[in-house]
Design an enzyme around this catalytic site. Structure first.
Site, PDB file in Angstrom:
ATOM      1  N   GLU A 152       8.570   9.089  -2.795  1.00  0.00           N
ATOM      2  CA  GLU A 152       7.419   9.210  -3.890  1.00  0.00           C
ATOM      3  C   GLU A 152       6.245   8.446  -3.400  1.00  0.00           C
ATOM      4  OE1 GLU A 152       6.788   9.061  -8.720  1.00  0.00           O
ATOM      5  OE2 GLU A 152       8.891   8.736  -7.540  1.00  0.00           O
TER       6      GLU A 152
ATOM      7  N   ASP B 266      -5.137  10.496   9.174  1.00  0.00           N
ATOM      8  CA  ASP B 266      -4.314   9.388   8.346  1.00  0.00           C
ATOM      9  C   ASP B 266      -2.907   8.925   9.287  1.00  0.00           C
ATOM     10  OD1 ASP B 266      -3.992   7.302   6.319  1.00  0.00           O
ATOM     11  OD2 ASP B 266      -3.043   9.059   5.082  1.00  0.00           O
TER      12      ASP B 266
END
Length: 270
Positions: free
Chosen positions: A14, A133
């Site tokens: 998560e 990223d």
């Protein structure tokens, strides 16, 4: 059950933007990973749609790259008017989890991982995709030995429209290349800078430009000299080359990969 096909079994991880689930494809009878993005509460409607458009672009960007070091995207399903990305399930740990558990790694091992990530980036760049990223959390070390680059959620594809709001910071500040911190147009060399920061963090145990706030971190990226690597050994010249402030002075992806594979094989300067 997502789209009448993918049964969610449990969360794998998560983050700030959502959850990656372990799921079962009931049609093909295999386990997969499904990425769900949860729009923050109170986000205006147009921003929610922009978030979902970014998610779909992640799938599109990754799906057009066919390479063993890039996570394979199987499907984009829709449930509750939201897109869910269905990907191959990689059994293993992220590089960030390995570094948190084990601490800095030997230069040879870091070089091997870096060479595999660079192979993925070369394939992506050849398909017109910038990752934007590259960081330890987006590199998966599979149990079978594969090194897999994932999360093209903020990738920029040649010819696609910008999906970011003016002034929005895209990417992790400490891994951001100076030219991007200055608002200039990024190129493949910008991903190579991020890889250099990743390699520095993997061998030194800390990110070279991290400060207390995102703004001070960006200022350090642009203005401060690279703290000399102390543990990198033969990998140090490669890291220093990738972290040159001027993108034109960084090695090409092909040259950097050659250097990394030399270090991974036990060669290079000590």
């Amino acid at each position: 059950m997502i789209a009448g096909r993918y049964r969610l079994l449990g969360p794998l991880g998560e983050g700030g933007m959502g959850v990656v689930w372990r799921a079962r494809d009931e049609v093909l009878g295999r386990e997969v990973a499904v990425k769900e993005v949860r729009a923050p509460a109170g986000l205006p409607g147009p921003d929610v749609q922009r978030l979902y458009a970014r998610l779909e672009r992640e799938a599109w960007a990754a799906a057009r790259i066919s390479h063993r070091n890039v996570v394979t995207v199987y499907d984009v399903a829709t449930e509750d008017a939201r897109p869910w990305i269905v990907m191959e399930l990689i059994r293993g740990l992220s590089l960030s989890e390995v570094l948190d558990a084990e601490g800095p790694m030997p230069p040879q091992r870091a070089a091997r991982i870096g060479a595999e990530v660079l192979a993925a980036l070369r394939s992506a760049h050849g398909s017109g995709v910038l990752h934007r990223d590259v960081k330890p959390g987006n590199v998966l070390l599979a149990n079978d030995g594969r090194v897999v680059l994932t999360d093209f959620g903020i990738a920029m594809v040649e010819g696609s429209s910008a999906l970011t709001m003016t002034g929005e910071l895209i990417g992790s500040p400490e891994f951001l290349a100076p030219e991007r911190a200055l608002g200039r147009t990024p190129g493949p060399a910008s991903d190579l800078w991020s890889l250099g920061v990743l390699l520095y963090a993997a061998t030194e145990g800390n990110s070279p430009f991290r400060q207390n706030t995102p703004l001070s971190t960006l200022r350090a990226v642009v203005d401060e000299e690279l703290p000399p690597p102390r543990r990198a050994g033969a990998l140090a010249p490669v890291i220093e080359g990738l972290l040159r402030k001027d993108p034109a002075e960084r090695p090409s992806a092909g040259e950097a990969e050659r250097q990394l594979r030399t270090v991974a094989a036990g060669g290079g300067r000590t």
